[in-house]
Design a protein around this motif. Structure first.
Motif, mmCIF file in Angstrom:
data_model
loop_
_atom_site.group_PDB
_atom_site.id
_atom_site.type_symbol
_atom_site.label_atom_id
_atom_site.label_comp_id
_atom_site.label_asym_id
_atom_site.label_seq_id
_atom_site.Cartn_x
_atom_site.Cartn_y
_atom_site.Cartn_z
ATOM 1 N N LYS A 90 0.834 -1.206 0.000
ATOM 2 C CA LYS A 90 0.000 0.000 0.000
ATOM 3 C C LYS A 90 0.868 1.257 0.000
ATOM 4 O O LYS A 90 0.564 2.233 -0.689
ATOM 5 N N VAL A 91 1.948 1.232 0.769
ATOM 6 C CA VAL A 91 2.861 2.372 0.814
ATOM 7 C C VAL A 91 3.462 2.611 -0.567
ATOM 8 O O VAL A 91 3.547 3.750 -1.036
ATOM 9 N N VAL A 92 3.855 1.532 -1.231
ATOM 10 C CA VAL A 92 4.432 1.655 -2.576
ATOM 11 C C VAL A 92 3.409 2.255 -3.533
ATOM 12 O O VAL A 92 3.727 3.150 -4.318
ATOM 13 N N ARG A 93 2.177 1.791 -3.452
ATOM 14 C CA ARG A 93 1.130 2.346 -4.320
ATOM 15 C C ARG A 93 0.938 3.843 -4.064
ATOM 16 O O ARG A 93 0.763 4.632 -4.987
ATOM 17 N N GLN A 94 1.003 4.244 -2.799
ATOM 18 C CA GLN A 94 0.874 5.661 -2.466
ATOM 19 C C GLN A 94 2.043 6.465 -3.036
ATOM 20 O O GLN A 94 1.851 7.573 -3.547
ATOM 21 N N TYR A 95 3.247 5.916 -2.952
ATOM 22 C CA TYR A 95 4.395 6.579 -3.566
ATOM 23 C C TYR A 95 4.195 6.708 -5.079
ATOM 24 O O TYR A 95 4.478 7.747 -5.668
ATOM 25 N N PHE A 96 3.726 5.636 -5.705
ATOM 26 C CA PHE A 96 3.499 5.669 -7.154
ATOM 27 C C PHE A 96 2.506 6.774 -7.518
ATOM 28 O O PHE A 96 2.713 7.497 -8.488
ATOM 29 N N ASP A 97 1.447 6.879 -6.745
ATOM 30 C CA ASP A 97 0.454 7.928 -7.010
ATOM 31 C C ASP A 97 1.059 9.317 -6.823
ATOM 32 O O ASP A 97 0.894 10.196 -7.671
ATOM 33 N N SER A 98 1.768 9.539 -5.720
ATOM 34 C CA SER A 98 2.292 10.881 -5.450
ATOM 35 C C SER A 98 3.405 11.267 -6.413
ATOM 36 O O SER A 98 3.558 12.442 -6.737
ATOM 37 N N LEU A 99 4.176 10.290 -6.908
ATOM 38 C CA LEU A 99 5.270 10.586 -7.843
ATOM 39 C C LEU A 99 4.826 10.547 -9.308
ATOM 40 O O LEU A 99 5.633 10.746 -10.203
ATOM 41 N N GLY A 100 3.540 10.291 -9.541
ATOM 42 C CA GLY A 100 3.033 10.274 -10.916
ATOM 43 C C GLY A 100 3.450 9.040 -11.691
ATOM 44 O O GLY A 100 3.499 9.068 -12.917
ATOM 45 N N LEU A 101 3.721 7.943 -10.996
ATOM 46 C CA LEU A 101 4.117 6.703 -11.670
ATOM 47 C C LEU A 101 2.923 5.832 -12.037
ATOM 48 O O LEU A 101 3.069 4.875 -12.777
ATOM 49 N N SER A 102 1.766 6.158 -11.514
ATOM 50 C CA SER A 102 0.542 5.436 -11.874
ATOM 51 C C SER A 102 -0.306 6.353 -12.762
ATOM 52 O O SER A 102 -0.082 7.566 -12.825
ATOM 53 N N THR A 103 -1.284 5.775 -13.412
ATOM 54 C CA THR A 103 -2.200 6.577 -14.234
ATOM 55 C C THR A 103 -2.901 7.616 -13.364
ATOM 56 O O THR A 103 -2.984 8.792 -13.738
ATOM 57 N N GLN A 104 -3.389 7.186 -12.197
ATOM 58 C CA GLN A 104 -4.059 8.120 -11.285
ATOM 59 C C GLN A 104 -3.106 9.226 -10.865
ATOM 60 O O GLN A 104 -3.486 10.391 -10.789
ATOM 61 N N GLY A 105 -1.861 8.863 -10.584
ATOM 62 C CA GLY A 105 -0.875 9.851 -10.171
ATOM 63 C C GLY A 105 -0.578 10.866 -11.267
ATOM 64 O O GLY A 105 -0.428 12.058 -10.999
ATOM 65 N N MET A 106 -0.494 10.389 -12.504
ATOM 66 C CA MET A 106 -0.268 11.309 -13.628
ATOM 67 C C MET A 106 -1.422 12.307 -13.718
ATOM 68 O O MET A 106 -1.203 13.501 -13.893
ATOM 69 N N LEU A 107 -2.651 11.818 -13.595
ATOM 70 C CA LEU A 107 -3.819 12.691 -13.689
ATOM 71 C C LEU A 107 -3.869 13.678 -12.525
ATOM 72 O O LEU A 107 -4.110 14.867 -12.726
#
Length: 155
Positions: A98-115
């Motif tokens: 979950k922490v990794v997913r949160q990092y991905f979102d905040s750093l724009g590494l996921s689709t949601q994070g990019m948006l």
């Protein structure tokens, strides 16, 4: 802000039809799809292991790295890399994932994070480019009508 948390609600859509919303006043940042050129920055934490170094080099070659560099996010990226390397291990905890997913979102590494960061890739074929192509010219209704010769008596 009423209720929820900072990331509640749908992510911004760069192709939204209504552009008059106050939330859309911020501009979108176009990132080159080719990524960031050059060597990765110096690792800011204690010595990385082999896998962390591989991930560090991979992350800093991505388009998002241009923004991390601009915003001085070396520690955040390094912590994401460290947590991802640990989360890849067999039997890693769900909490770590979950922490990794949160990092991905905040750093724009996921689709949601990019948006959410209002970042979009350029130089890549998009659905938008297909929509902006001009449709072939159609004949007017008048030119499509033809007169059919026939008997005036209605035979």
């Amino acid at each position: 802000m009423k209720g929820g948390h900072a990331a509640s609600g749908p992510a911004p859509d760069p192709n939204a039809l209504r552009r008059s919303r106050p939330a859309d006043a911020a501009t979108w940042t176009a990132l080159p799809s080719g990524g960031r050129a050059g060597d990765p920055p110096e690792w800011p934490l204690l010595e990385p292991d082999g896998r962390e170094w591989e991930l560090w080099a991979d992350f800093w070659a991505r388009p998002q790295a241009l923004m991390w560099e601009r915003m001085g996010q070396l520690y955040e990226v390094a912590m994401c890399v460290r947590m991802l390397a640990r989360a890849e291990q067999p039997k890693s905890s769900i909490e770590l994932q979950k922490v990794v997913r949160q990092y991905f979102d905040s750093l724009g590494l996921s689709t949601q994070g990019m948006l959410r960061n209002r970042w979009k890739l350029t130089d890549a074929p998009t659905d938008e480019s297909a929509r902006t192509r001009k449709a072939p010219a159609r004949k007017s209704a008048r030119t499509r009508l033809t007169v059919v010769p026939g008997d005036a008596a209605g035979e």
